[in-house]
Design an enzyme around this catalytic site. Structure first.
Site, PDB file in Angstrom:
ATOM      1  N   LYS A  38       0.759  -1.282   0.139  1.00  0.00           N
ATOM      2  CA  LYS A  38       0.012  -0.158  -0.017  1.00  0.00           C
ATOM      3  C   LYS A  38       0.841   1.417  -0.006  1.00  0.00           C
ATOM      4  CE  LYS A  38      -1.797   2.616   3.431  1.00  0.00           C
ATOM      5  NZ  LYS A  38      -2.640   3.273   4.183  1.00  0.00           N
TER       6      LYS A  38
ATOM      7  N   THR B 176     -10.449   3.123  11.126  1.00  0.00           N
ATOM      8  CA  THR B 176     -10.316   2.151  12.294  1.00  0.00           C
ATOM      9  C   THR B 176      -9.632   2.904  13.564  1.00  0.00           C
ATOM     10  OG1 THR B 176      -8.357   1.614  11.140  1.00  0.00           O
ATOM     11  CG2 THR B 176     -10.174   0.036  11.071  1.00  0.00           C
TER      12      THR B 176
ATOM     13  N   ASP C  29     -13.799  15.033  -2.382  1.00  0.00           N
ATOM     14  CA  ASP C  29     -13.894  16.318  -2.601  1.00  0.00           C
ATOM     15  C   ASP C  29     -15.039  16.366  -3.595  1.00  0.00           C
ATOM     16  OD1 ASP C  29     -13.075  18.647  -3.817  1.00  0.00           O
ATOM     17  OD2 ASP C  29     -10.962  18.327  -3.685  1.00  0.00           O
TER      18      ASP C  29
ATOM     19  N   ARG D  48       2.602  -1.024  10.690  1.00  0.00           N
ATOM     20  CA  ARG D  48       3.480  -0.995  11.916  1.00  0.00           C
ATOM     21  C   ARG D  48       4.068  -2.620  12.069  1.00  0.00           C
ATOM     22  NH1 ARG D  48       0.994   4.100  14.196  1.00  0.00           N
ATOM     23  NH2 ARG D  48      -0.911   2.809  13.189  1.00  0.00           N
TER      24      ARG D  48
HETATM   25  O1  C5P Z   1       0.526   0.575  10.972  1.00  0.00           O
HETATM   26  P1  C5P Z   1      -0.893   0.165  10.755  1.00  0.00           P
HETATM   27  O2  C5P Z   1      -1.111  -1.316  10.739  1.00  0.00           O
HETATM   28  O3  C5P Z   1      -1.801   0.977  11.743  1.00  0.00           O
HETATM   29  O4  C5P Z   1      -1.206   0.743   9.510  1.00  0.00           O
HETATM   30  C1  C5P Z   1      -2.441   0.799   8.710  1.00  0.00           C
HETATM   31  C2  C5P Z   1      -2.701   1.591   7.507  1.00  0.00           C
HETATM   32  O5  C5P Z   1      -4.058   1.496   6.931  1.00  0.00           O
HETATM   33  C3  C5P Z   1      -2.171   2.826   7.487  1.00  0.00           C
HETATM   34  O6  C5P Z   1      -1.419   3.248   6.459  1.00  0.00           O
HETATM   35  C4  C5P Z   1      -3.657   3.718   7.547  1.00  0.00           C
HETATM   36  O7  C5P Z   1      -3.365   4.892   6.617  1.00  0.00           O
HETATM   37  C5  C5P Z   1      -4.605   2.522   6.565  1.00  0.00           C
HETATM   38  N1  C5P Z   1      -5.742   2.825   6.968  1.00  0.00           N
HETATM   39  C6  C5P Z   1      -6.193   2.624   8.168  1.00  0.00           C
HETATM   40  N2  C5P Z   1      -7.576   3.049   8.524  1.00  0.00           N
HETATM   41  C7  C5P Z   1      -8.418   3.035   7.477  1.00  0.00           C
HETATM   42  C8  C5P Z   1      -8.152   3.163   6.126  1.00  0.00           C
HETATM   43  C9  C5P Z   1      -6.746   3.101   6.007  1.00  0.00           C
HETATM   44  O8  C5P Z   1      -5.620   2.520   9.438  1.00  0.00           O
HETATM   45  N3  C5P Z   1      -9.828   3.137   7.786  1.00  0.00           N
END
Ligand code: C5P
Length: 226
Positions: free
Chosen positions: A31, A118, A63, A205
């Site tokens: 991603k 989330t 937008d 992460r």
């Molecule tokens: O590091 P982590 O596992 O928390 O990363 C989750 C990824 O998913 C991040 O890049 C964040 O921008 C993305 N994301 C999210 N919740 C959403 C949409 C995208 O955490 N609803």
């Protein structure tokens, strides 16, 4: 079988590409989000595709319909396989995004609508007084009627999405048991997300900050397969 997507959130191109090399061959999807895209632009998508990855471009467009349609059209030429918009942009914006994507024909990217981030727990979404999961479910129902390919939701809502709509479910907020939740609120384990029927699991992460990203990714893939 659900797909694992690694969120490549890094402050420098070097760090990102080092991680990409480490997980290449283990993970099929990665991603590119705001941090990496602002830093490196569409060239990064080509670079990752050339390395063999399928790229999810997560810029979460929100937008006016004309602007979102134009941005989807541009992104459709970038090589990205999956794009995100905000379902809260409404029906006209979501339908305009789908129409623009379809102009790319067979090679069009999938369009997923973000329901509720989330990181939101109950009471934290401005102006939303109902439980976040309930609001996410309502938005998923709307996204379904507006013809989107899928929604971004937590694993806590994926079961509802799969049982009540024709949408695919892409779930961030995935944490192996015992892992730090960081800024995420509505988290589930990889096994729980798969059990709920999620089509894509996004993990950042817990993989990218691990001592061995490839080993962390393999462990999550094993849990998903069990
Ligand atoms: O590091 P982590 O596992 O928390 O990363 C989750 C990824 O998913 C991040 O890049 C964040 O921008 C993305 N994301 C999210 N919740 C959403 C949409 C995208 O955490 N609803």
């Amino acid at each position: 079988m659900a797909h694992l997507i690694v969120a490549m959130d890094f402050p420098t191109a070097e760090d990102l590409l080092q991680c990409a090399k480490a997980i290449k061959g283990t993970v099929e999807w990665c991603k590119v989000g705001l941090e990496a895209f602002v830093l490196q632009g569409p060239a990064l998508i080509s670079r990752l595709e050339d390395m063999g990855f399928k790229v999810f471009l997560d810029l979460k467009y929100y937008d006016i319909p004309n602007t979102v349609a134009a941005a989807v059209r541009t992104a459709s030429r970038s090589g990205a396989r999956l794009l995100t918009i905000h379902t809260q942009g409404g029906e006209a914006m979501c339908r305009a995004a789908m129409e623009a994507a379809k102009e790319a024909g067979d090679k069009r990217p999938l369009i997923f609508g973000v329901t509720c981030l989330t990181s939101f727990a109950d009471g934290q979404m401005p102006g939303i007084h109902e439980p976040v999961s309930g609001f996410a479910r309502s938005l998923a129902g709307m996204a379904d009627s507006w013809g989107l390919d899928g929604v971004v939701c937590s694993g806590q809502e994926a079961g509802y999405v799969k049982q009540n709509t024709s949408l695919m479910a892409l779930c961030p907020g995935i944490r192996p048991a015992g892992a730090a939740t960081n800024d995420q609120a509505r988290v589930v384990t990889p096994a729980m997300a798969v059990q709920a029927g999620a089509d894509f699991l996004v993990v950042g992460r817990p993989i990218t900050r691990a001592a061995s990203p490839a080993a962390a990714a393999s462990a999550i893939l094993e849990e998903m397969a069990r």
